[in-house]
Scaffold this active site. Sequence first.
Site, PDB file in Angstrom:
ATOM      1  CE1 TYR A 109      -4.265  -2.525   4.627  1.00 12.97           C
ATOM      2  CE2 TYR A 109      -3.322  -0.366   4.164  1.00 12.97           C
ATOM      3  CZ  TYR A 109      -3.836  -1.570   3.721  1.00 12.97           C
ATOM      4  OH  TYR A 109      -3.920  -1.821   2.372  1.00 12.97           O
ATOM      5  CB  SER A 166      -0.892   0.011   1.252  1.00  9.12           C
ATOM      6  OG  SER A 166      -1.529   1.271   1.404  1.00  9.12           O
TER       7      SER A 166
END
Length: 260
Positions: free
Chosen positions: A165, A152
């Site tokens: 995350y 990400s």
Amino acid sequence: MATENTNNSKAKIALITGGSRGLGHNTALSLARKGVDVAITYHSNQAEADATVAAIKALGRNAAALQLDTGAIKTFPDFAARLKTSLKDNWGAAQFDYLVNNAGIGINKPFAETTEADFDRLMNINLKGVYFLTQTLLPLIADGGRIINLSSGLARFSLPGFSAYGATKGAIEVLTHYLAKELGPRRITANTVAPGAIETDFGGGHVRDNAEANRQVASATPLGRAGLPDDIGPMIAALLSDDNRWINGQRIEVSGGIFV
């Protein structure tokens, strides 16, 4: 241990975790358009998985769907056995060529409010699951194959609420370096693809459905908009092509240049 490529299928075969929806679905169709056959995994929505298989077959490629909880590590040997059967029954093959570790979850909570249960769930699915699923499937990946792990943009830049995350995705990027190093003798490449903010149902569809969030993403992106699934799936399919066989151990961000 190195294994002989016993895939006698004319087409390459890809396995995409979480391939029934979102970026996984788009990647599956993008690969099918390039002549790749695709097996996908799904967590619980078999109807979505069946629709993805039908869409792949409509493009003239073979496809199969298998249920898998990528956070349930103890189930991986059984999954590998089911995948082996599917490869034999659907392709007459003993191995597949491309592994795309796409399945994952996101939790948006401030650092001070993130619980151990939140952290463990993220780690089990986004990191531990990727680590041990890849390990379990090594005998089924053909020599000269490819591994792509989804990271990400949040592993490069930080936004409040994504500490856990982002940490899992940073770890994925480090793991990918080790896979590239240790699987090199089998000519298996490993790379990371790091999407930016994409309009999907991920995270409850926050970027797609929240107009203010979408505007903020667009304003921080030089190309002036949030990303779309069609910005990611075709890129992954291109990375898996023979044209990119010498790319290995790399992090490739696909974000429109957000926060450059």
